[in-house]
Motif scaffolding. Structure first.
Motif, PDB file in Angstrom:
ATOM      1  N   PRO A 283      62.404  39.310  56.561  1.00 40.04           N
ATOM      2  CA  PRO A 283      61.348  38.945  55.615  1.00 40.04           C
ATOM      3  C   PRO A 283      60.445  40.089  55.205  1.00 40.04           C
ATOM      4  N   ARG A 284      60.055  40.952  56.137  1.00 43.00           N
ATOM      5  CA  ARG A 284      59.164  42.047  55.772  1.00 43.00           C
ATOM      6  C   ARG A 284      59.887  43.042  54.871  1.00 43.00           C
ATOM      7  N   THR A 285      61.160  43.306  55.182  1.00 42.66           N
ATOM      8  CA  THR A 285      61.929  44.216  54.347  1.00 42.66           C
ATOM      9  C   THR A 285      62.050  43.683  52.930  1.00 42.66           C
ATOM     10  N   ALA A 286      62.357  42.394  52.802  1.00 46.02           N
ATOM     11  CA  ALA A 286      62.495  41.792  51.480  1.00 46.02           C
ATOM     12  C   ALA A 286      61.182  41.865  50.714  1.00 46.02           C
ATOM     13  N   ARG A 287      60.073  41.599  51.412  1.00 43.88           N
ATOM     14  CA  ARG A 287      58.773  41.641  50.753  1.00 43.88           C
ATOM     15  C   ARG A 287      58.451  43.069  50.311  1.00 43.88           C
ATOM     16  N   LYS A 288      58.745  44.031  51.171  1.00 41.19           N
ATOM     17  CA  LYS A 288      58.476  45.425  50.827  1.00 41.19           C
ATOM     18  C   LYS A 288      59.313  45.863  49.628  1.00 41.19           C
ATOM     19  N   ARG A 289      60.569  45.422  49.584  1.00 42.89           N
ATOM     20  CA  ARG A 289      61.412  45.759  48.442  1.00 42.89           C
ATOM     21  C   ARG A 289      60.821  45.193  47.152  1.00 42.89           C
ATOM     22  N   TRP A 290      60.321  43.968  47.254  1.00 45.42           N
ATOM     23  CA  TRP A 290      59.741  43.324  46.065  1.00 45.42           C
ATOM     24  C   TRP A 290      58.517  44.094  45.580  1.00 45.42           C
ATOM     25  N   ILE A 291      57.646  44.455  46.513  1.00 43.84           N
ATOM     26  CA  ILE A 291      56.439  45.193  46.138  1.00 43.84           C
ATOM     27  C   ILE A 291      56.805  46.570  45.596  1.00 43.84           C
ATOM     28  N   GLY A 292      57.720  47.237  46.270  1.00 44.04           N
ATOM     29  CA  GLY A 292      58.037  48.608  45.900  1.00 44.04           C
ATOM     30  C   GLY A 292      58.866  48.752  44.641  1.00 44.04           C
ATOM     31  N   GLY A 293      59.718  47.766  44.362  1.00 40.04           N
ATOM     32  CA  GLY A 293      60.655  47.959  43.277  1.00 40.04           C
ATOM     33  C   GLY A 293      60.526  47.049  42.087  1.00 40.04           C
ATOM     34  N   HIS A 294      59.681  46.031  42.150  1.00 39.42           N
ATOM     35  CA  HIS A 294      59.673  45.046  41.077  1.00 39.42           C
ATOM     36  C   HIS A 294      58.289  44.778  40.511  1.00 39.42           C
ATOM     37  N   LEU A 295      57.321  45.623  40.796  1.00 44.10           N
ATOM     38  CA  LEU A 295      55.974  45.381  40.305  1.00 44.10           C
ATOM     39  C   LEU A 295      55.461  46.574  39.503  1.00 44.10           C
ATOM     40  N   ASN A 296      54.875  46.294  38.348  1.00 38.89           N
ATOM     41  CA  ASN A 296      54.176  47.322  37.587  1.00 38.89           C
ATOM     42  C   ASN A 296      52.720  47.330  38.014  1.00 38.89           C
ATOM     43  N   THR A 297      52.175  48.499  38.310  1.00 39.19           N
ATOM     44  CA  THR A 297      50.797  48.561  38.791  1.00 39.19           C
ATOM     45  C   THR A 297      49.815  48.345  37.646  1.00 39.19           C
ATOM     46  N   THR A 298      48.672  47.749  37.992  1.00 45.14           N
ATOM     47  CA  THR A 298      47.625  47.471  36.998  1.00 45.14           C
ATOM     48  C   THR A 298      46.377  48.306  37.229  1.00 45.14           C
ATOM     49  N   GLY A 299      46.427  49.215  38.175  1.00 44.60           N
ATOM     50  CA  GLY A 299      45.304  50.083  38.483  1.00 44.60           C
ATOM     51  C   GLY A 299      45.667  50.991  39.636  1.00 44.60           C
ATOM     52  N   SER A 300      44.686  51.716  40.137  1.00 45.02           N
ATOM     53  CA  SER A 300      44.965  52.629  41.242  1.00 45.02           C
ATOM     54  C   SER A 300      43.718  52.877  42.076  1.00 45.02           C
ATOM     55  N   VAL A 301      43.950  53.330  43.309  1.00 43.83           N
ATOM     56  CA  VAL A 301      42.863  53.815  44.169  1.00 43.83           C
ATOM     57  C   VAL A 301      43.252  55.199  44.653  1.00 43.83           C
ATOM     58  N   THR A 302      42.267  56.064  44.779  1.00 42.88           N
ATOM     59  CA  THR A 302      42.485  57.399  45.330  1.00 42.88           C
ATOM     60  C   THR A 302      41.893  57.436  46.724  1.00 42.88           C
ATOM     61  N   VAL A 303      42.646  58.003  47.667  1.00 39.86           N
ATOM     62  CA  VAL A 303      42.212  57.997  49.065  1.00 39.86           C
ATOM     63  C   VAL A 303      42.009  59.417  49.565  1.00 39.86           C
ATOM     64  N   ASP A 304      41.163  59.545  50.584  1.00 35.71           N
ATOM     65  CA  ASP A 304      40.922  60.865  51.162  1.00 35.71           C
ATOM     66  C   ASP A 304      42.055  61.234  52.117  1.00 35.71           C
ATOM     67  N   ALA A 305      41.994  62.450  52.638  1.00 34.69           N
ATOM     68  CA  ALA A 305      43.084  62.951  53.475  1.00 34.69           C
ATOM     69  C   ALA A 305      43.255  62.141  54.742  1.00 34.69           C
ATOM     70  N   GLY A 306      42.146  61.693  55.322  1.00 37.45           N
ATOM     71  CA  GLY A 306      42.228  60.890  56.545  1.00 37.45           C
ATOM     72  C   GLY A 306      42.917  59.567  56.307  1.00 37.45           C
ATOM     73  N   ALA A 307      42.602  58.920  55.198  1.00 33.61           N
ATOM     74  CA  ALA A 307      43.245  57.651  54.872  1.00 33.61           C
ATOM     75  C   ALA A 307      44.721  57.848  54.591  1.00 33.61           C
ATOM     76  N   ALA A 308      45.075  58.941  53.903  1.00 29.01           N
ATOM     77  CA  ALA A 308      46.480  59.225  53.615  1.00 29.01           C
ATOM     78  C   ALA A 308      47.277  59.388  54.901  1.00 29.01           C
ATOM     79  N   ARG A 309      46.683  60.080  55.888  1.00 29.04           N
ATOM     80  CA  ARG A 309      47.368  60.238  57.176  1.00 29.04           C
ATOM     81  C   ARG A 309      47.519  58.893  57.872  1.00 29.04           C
ATOM     82  N   ALA A 310      46.483  58.060  57.812  1.00 28.05           N
ATOM     83  CA  ALA A 310      46.543  56.738  58.449  1.00 28.05           C
ATOM     84  C   ALA A 310      47.624  55.867  57.823  1.00 28.05           C
TER      85      ALA A 310
END
Length: 389
Positions: A283-310
């Motif tokens: 189930p998690r793999t299927a959900r991740k595939r759906w999010i990663g491959g079938h959705l057009n983004t409607t906005g964005s967030v920019t994260v700092d280096a610490g958040a990117a590492r996390a």
């Protein structure tokens, strides 16, 4: 013990065909209970002994850490007799009136049966729209997740009292599959008056062969479905195959099993005959595939280096790590996650709309309520709703 997603499909096919206790690997289980099992067709009363045995099965599963959600039919069947609506086909508003009466009795019966095992019951009523409209989908999912986390057993039914003809499921097989999809369940069991899928209707074709495993609902498989059974049931093999399609697409394995005898889940776990519908991914793999491959983004967030590492370590995105919010998105919309160099490092489903995300960015999670005036989620994007690039 290995989870469903850890099992190779070929191994599972072999184990299922041999009657192995496949239910033993479940971690989040949805069980659909049909009206014909729960309600005596002659009297219109709930089969209390059968329900007590089912409650014992649920208690045993929970005792070893399985989260259990019940999707129950029966409200209309129970309520119609009390309103004198027997012996004829009901209009939609009469079904809704019967459901309003029967739902009370149904909830009380589940409460009594599971209370004997010190299990709290929670009633959840949903419509088709609740599983399809993204924000309502997220709200329903969050509620069920919270109930499971708090140790309750959600008992779900279609909200017949308010659903219109256009937004009704019409059967609880597909409702159960949608619920399993919504909460990322790994296993769905449809308890029925038949022990699985046959090459033809065994009531009409004595030589029909039982099919132990289905890995894809093909047109050939769909052709094996028949008409709905008579009586209180509104489903049939056709709706079960539709549920199988939904479950497989969600990465959730599904079983059609005979449930009329006492302890139906125990019998299934001990290798009782059934038909398993097996997905190619968990189930998690299927959900991740759906999010990663079938959705057009409607906005964005920019994260700092610490958040990117996390995030790279599998963590959720907290507001403290967000330094910019772009776009005009709503809660549940897909958004991109960028690092400080503008590279897209992932995408996910936002737990906040754009305005609220801007207000809480840079703040600690414990400060969210003071900033917004309400307590939302601790994360802007939960790790289960996030896919890294």
């Amino acid at each position: 013990m290995a989870s469903v997603s850890d099992l190779a499909a070929s191994d599972f096919v072999e184990n299922a065909a041999m009657g192995a206790p496949a239910l033993a690997t479940a971690r989040r289980l949805v069980v659909k209970i049909g009206s014909a099992l729960l309600v005596d067709e002659k009297t219109g009363h709930i089969r209390q002994d059968w329900l007590a045995a089912l409650a014992e099965d649920v208690a045993a599963l929970r005792g070893r850490g399985v989260e259990v959600v019940l999707v129950s039919s029966g409200a209309i069947s129970v309520g119609r007799r009390h309103l004198g609506l027997t012996g004829r086909v009901l209009a939609l508003e009469e079904k809704q009136a019967a459901a309003a009466t029967g739902q009370i009795k149904l909830a009380h019966a589940y409460q009594e049966a599971l209370a004997r095992h010190d299990i709290t019951v929670a009633q959840v009523l949903v419509t088709l729209e609740d599983t399809e409209a993204r924000r309502r989908h997220l709200n329903a999912r969050a509620t069920i997740d919270a109930l499971l986390r708090l140790g309750a057993v959600p008992v779900i039914n279609e909200n017949d009292t308010v659903a219109t003809a256009e937004i009704r499921f019409g059967d609880n097989d597909r409702l159960a599959a949608r619920v399993a999809q919504m909460i990322s369940a790994d296993t769905l069991v449809l308890l029925s008056d038949i022990d699985g899928l046959y090459t033809a209707d065994p009531r009409k074709a004595p030589d029909a062969a039982h099919i132990p495993v289905v890995t894809e609902v093909t047109p050939e498989i769909e052709a094996m479905g028949g008409a709905a059974a008579t009586g209180y049931s509104s489903g049939g093999m056709v709706t079960k195959l539709a549920a199988g399609k939904i479950a497989i697409g969600a990465g959730c394995r599904m079983a059609i099993a005979h449930g009329h005898a006492a302890h139906p889940l125990r019998r299934l776990e001990e290798g009782g005959r059934c038909t398993w519908f097996l997905p190619s991914a968990g189930p998690r793999t299927a959900r991740k595939r759906w999010i990663g491959g079938h959705l057009n983004t409607t906005g964005s967030v920019t994260v700092d280096a610490g958040a990117a590492r996390a995030l790279a370590q599998g963590k959720s995105l907290l507001p403290a790590g967000v330094i910019a919010v772009e776009g005009d998105f709503q809660r549940g919309d897909p958004i991109a996650v960028q690092d400080m160099d503008g590279r897209v490092i992932g995408r996910g489903l936002s737990a906040y709309n754009a305005g609220d995300a801007r207000r809480i960015m840079g703040h600690k999670s414990r400060e969210i309520e003071a900033v917004l005036g309400y307590r939302g989620r601790d994360e802007i994007i939960h790790r289960d709703d996030l896919v890294l690039a």
